[in-house]
Design a protein around this motif. Structure first.
Motif, PDB file in Angstrom:
ATOM      1  N   GLY A   7       0.831  -1.190   0.000  1.00 46.06           N
ATOM      2  CA  GLY A   7       0.000   0.000   0.000  1.00 46.06           C
ATOM      3  C   GLY A   7       0.871   1.247   0.000  1.00 46.06           C
ATOM      4  N   ALA A   8       0.353   2.298  -0.652  1.00 45.76           N
ATOM      5  CA  ALA A   8       1.122   3.539  -0.738  1.00 45.76           C
ATOM      6  C   ALA A   8       1.200   4.180   0.631  1.00 45.76           C
ATOM      7  N   VAL A   9       2.334   4.763   0.953  1.00 43.64           N
ATOM      8  CA  VAL A   9       2.521   5.534   2.180  1.00 43.64           C
ATOM      9  C   VAL A   9       3.112   6.880   1.792  1.00 43.64           C
ATOM     10  N   PHE A  10       2.823   7.887   2.640  1.00 42.48           N
ATOM     11  CA  PHE A  10       3.287   9.241   2.358  1.00 42.48           C
ATOM     12  C   PHE A  10       4.037   9.784   3.557  1.00 42.48           C
ATOM     13  N   GLY A  11       5.032  10.580   3.253  1.00 40.77           N
ATOM     14  CA  GLY A  11       5.639  11.357   4.311  1.00 40.77           C
ATOM     15  C   GLY A  11       4.702  12.498   4.690  1.00 40.77           C
ATOM     16  N   ILE A  12       4.991  13.153   5.763  1.00 39.38           N
ATOM     17  CA  ILE A  12       4.087  14.197   6.248  1.00 39.38           C
ATOM     18  C   ILE A  12       4.016  15.370   5.276  1.00 39.38           C
ATOM     19  N   GLY A  13       5.129  15.621   4.570  1.00 36.17           N
ATOM     20  CA  GLY A  13       5.118  16.706   3.588  1.00 36.17           C
ATOM     21  C   GLY A  13       4.201  16.406   2.422  1.00 36.17           C
ATOM     22  N   GLU A  14       4.257  15.174   1.912  1.00 32.04           N
ATOM     23  CA  GLU A  14       3.384  14.768   0.809  1.00 32.04           C
ATOM     24  C   GLU A  14       1.923  14.757   1.259  1.00 32.04           C
ATOM     25  N   LEU A  15       1.666  14.317   2.499  1.00 38.00           N
ATOM     26  CA  LEU A  15       0.300  14.300   3.024  1.00 38.00           C
ATOM     27  C   LEU A  15      -0.250  15.725   3.131  1.00 38.00           C
ATOM     28  N   ALA A  16       0.599  16.649   3.506  1.00 38.44           N
ATOM     29  CA  ALA A  16       0.177  18.047   3.575  1.00 38.44           C
ATOM     30  C   ALA A  16      -0.190  18.559   2.190  1.00 38.44           C
ATOM     31  N   ARG A  17       0.601  18.200   1.184  1.00 40.04           N
ATOM     32  CA  ARG A  17       0.314  18.645  -0.175  1.00 40.04           C
ATOM     33  C   ARG A  17      -1.000  18.069  -0.667  1.00 40.04           C
ATOM     34  N   ARG A  18      -1.286  16.814  -0.348  1.00 36.78           N
ATOM     35  CA  ARG A  18      -2.497  16.163  -0.836  1.00 36.78           C
ATOM     36  C   ARG A  18      -3.765  16.674  -0.121  1.00 36.78           C
ATOM     37  N   THR A  19      -3.622  17.084   1.126  1.00 36.48           N
ATOM     38  CA  THR A  19      -4.808  17.485   1.893  1.00 36.48           C
ATOM     39  C   THR A  19      -4.995  19.000   1.979  1.00 36.48           C
ATOM     40  N   GLY A  20      -3.956  19.758   1.694  1.00 38.89           N
ATOM     41  CA  GLY A  20      -4.052  21.213   1.818  1.00 38.89           C
ATOM     42  C   GLY A  20      -3.862  21.708   3.233  1.00 38.89           C
ATOM     43  N   LEU A  21      -3.580  20.803   4.166  1.00 38.30           N
ATOM     44  CA  LEU A  21      -3.306  21.199   5.548  1.00 38.30           C
ATOM     45  C   LEU A  21      -1.816  21.467   5.724  1.00 38.30           C
ATOM     46  N   THR A  22      -1.492  22.179   6.784  1.00 43.49           N
ATOM     47  CA  THR A  22      -0.082  22.448   7.056  1.00 43.49           C
ATOM     48  C   THR A  22       0.559  21.249   7.736  1.00 43.49           C
ATOM     49  N   VAL A  23       1.864  21.160   7.617  1.00 40.65           N
ATOM     50  CA  VAL A  23       2.607  20.091   8.297  1.00 40.65           C
ATOM     51  C   VAL A  23       2.374  20.179   9.801  1.00 40.65           C
ATOM     52  N   LYS A  24       2.337  21.410  10.313  1.00 41.02           N
ATOM     53  CA  LYS A  24       2.128  21.604  11.739  1.00 41.02           C
ATOM     54  C   LYS A  24       0.773  21.050  12.178  1.00 41.02           C
ATOM     55  N   ALA A  25      -0.279  21.314  11.362  1.00 41.51           N
ATOM     56  CA  ALA A  25      -1.617  20.829  11.705  1.00 41.51           C
ATOM     57  C   ALA A  25      -1.664  19.306  11.680  1.00 41.51           C
ATOM     58  N   ILE A  26      -1.064  18.693  10.661  1.00 40.95           N
ATOM     59  CA  ILE A  26      -1.079  17.237  10.570  1.00 40.95           C
ATOM     60  C   ILE A  26      -0.321  16.625  11.741  1.00 40.95           C
ATOM     61  N   ARG A  27       0.814  17.233  12.098  1.00 43.27           N
ATOM     62  CA  ARG A  27       1.584  16.721  13.235  1.00 43.27           C
ATOM     63  C   ARG A  27       0.749  16.801  14.528  1.00 43.27           C
ATOM     64  N   PHE A  28      -0.017  17.900  14.657  1.00 41.86           N
ATOM     65  CA  PHE A  28      -0.872  18.051  15.833  1.00 41.86           C
ATOM     66  C   PHE A  28      -1.926  16.951  15.879  1.00 41.86           C
ATOM     67  N   ALA A  52      -5.270   8.015   5.677  1.00 41.93           N
ATOM     68  CA  ALA A  52      -4.969   9.267   6.376  1.00 41.93           C
ATOM     69  C   ALA A  52      -5.514  10.460   5.598  1.00 41.93           C
ATOM     70  N   VAL A  53      -5.488  10.375   4.264  1.00 42.08           N
ATOM     71  CA  VAL A  53      -6.016  11.471   3.445  1.00 42.08           C
ATOM     72  C   VAL A  53      -7.518  11.624   3.699  1.00 42.08           C
ATOM     73  N   ALA A  54      -8.241  10.508   3.694  1.00 39.01           N
ATOM     74  CA  ALA A  54      -9.689  10.565   3.926  1.00 39.01           C
ATOM     75  C   ALA A  54     -10.005  11.045   5.336  1.00 39.01           C
ATOM     76  N   ARG A  55      -9.237  10.558   6.325  1.00 36.60           N
ATOM     77  CA  ARG A  55      -9.482  10.969   7.710  1.00 36.60           C
ATOM     78  C   ARG A  55      -9.248  12.466   7.872  1.00 36.60           C
ATOM     79  N   LEU A  56      -8.197  12.968   7.291  1.00 39.03           N
ATOM     80  CA  LEU A  56      -7.885  14.393   7.426  1.00 39.03           C
ATOM     81  C   LEU A  56      -8.916  15.266   6.707  1.00 39.03           C
TER      82      LEU A  56
END
Length: 304
Positions: A7-28, A52-56
């Motif tokens: 299954g595909a996995v993303f680093g936090i930076g890529e997850l931020a790009r896909r969701t439009g949220l900030t890295v800080k928000a995702i880390r929180f 994680a994309v759907a949850r966010l």
């Protein structure tokens, strides 16, 4: 990047790009356990799966709707359904809308009246009254205005017709009308005015015939529509016809009744009452009363 199970996995930076949220928000959210990582990279960085994309996306939507994090966590953990949360939150939003309507009504009234701090405080308190508080305020007004007359059947009906009932979810105009009506109901001079009107109504009516004020309105309406002058001969005939229909009422007592009923605050109260209760706006009796009082005065001078 693919995970060990394919299954595909993303680093936090890529997850931020896909969701439009900030890295800080995702880390929180990750630290709060709302969007836990699926693992870590050899360098120790957090990795996230597709879910994680759907949850966010859901977290962001629910946060924008005003839900708190504990509730969101219960939804994501399937302890609560979205339908349950939506219903409860809709009720909360409705309550907030009611509060905002009250605040707006007070602010609009303050701006229009150029009210000072003391008056603004009074208006704010009136707007925030509970249903029981509103009922008590109106009850005190009616008791003061009618006193012992309230025990008479005719006046019980009048009191009910003067009772405002603000709906559970009022429109802005209804809230504004309630604030002004409540202030008017607390005015000692207005209470005395209504008391005088009630006493004069009982003095001329007493169940002996039609309501004199209604007789005047009905008789004067055609004259007003035809442009008849209150000092004319035709006006004298209208006056005579009214007095014939209410023979138990002298011209002097009828004039006293109409003068009391013609107080502009009474008409203002009735208009505000109609707005609060969602009734059609009442037709103004002022033109008819003014016309008849002038005609009656002219007849008295002519006779004198």
């Amino acid at each position: 990047m693919a995970g060990m199970d394919g299954g595909a996995v993303f680093g936090i930076g890529e997850l931020a790009r896909r969701t439009g949220l900030t890295v800080k928000a995702i880390r929180f959210y990750s630290d709060e356990g709302i969007v836990p990582p699926t693992g870590r990279s050899p360098a120790g960085y957090r990795l996230y799966g597709h879910d994680a994309v759907a949850r966010l996306d859901l977290v962001r939507t629910l946060r924008e709707l005003g839900l708190d994090l504990p509730t969101i966590r219960r939804v994501l953990d399937r302890e609560l359904t979205l339908a349950e949360v939506a219903a409860a939150h809709a009720d909360a939003v409705a309550a907030q809308i009611g509060v905002l309507r009250l605040r707006r009504a007070v602010l609009v009234a303050v701006a229009e009246r150029r009210a000072g701090p003391e008056e603004m405080g009074l208006m704010h308190r009136l707007a925030k009254l509970s249903e029981d508080g509103r009922r008590q305020l109106v009850g005190e007004f009616l008791d003061s205005a009618f006193g012992d007359l309230a025990d008479e059947p005719a006046f019980r009906g009048i009191a009910r017709s003067l009772t405002p009932e603000l709906p559970d979810q009022p429109e802005v105009a209804q809230v504004e009308a309630w604030v002004e009506l409540a202030r008017l109901a607390q005015d000692p001079d207005f209470r005395a005015c209504v008391r005088r009107l009630a006493e004069r109504h009982r003095g001329v009516h007493e169940g002996l015939g039609p309501d004199p004020a209604a007789v005047v309105r009905d008789a004067v309406a055609p004259a007003l529509a035809a442009g008849v002058e209150p000092t004319s001969t035709e006006a004298g005939r209208v006056v005579a016809a009214v007095l014939d229909r209410v023979p138990h009422v002298s011209a002097e007592r009828l004039a006293a009744l109409l003068e009391a009923a013609n107080d502009p605050r009474r008409e203002r109260y009735l208009r505000l009452l109609a707005v609060v209760n969602g009734w059609p706006a009442p037709e103004s009796a002022t033109p008819a009363f003014d016309w008849f009082l002038r005609a009656l005065g002219h007849e008295a001078l002519s006779v004198g």
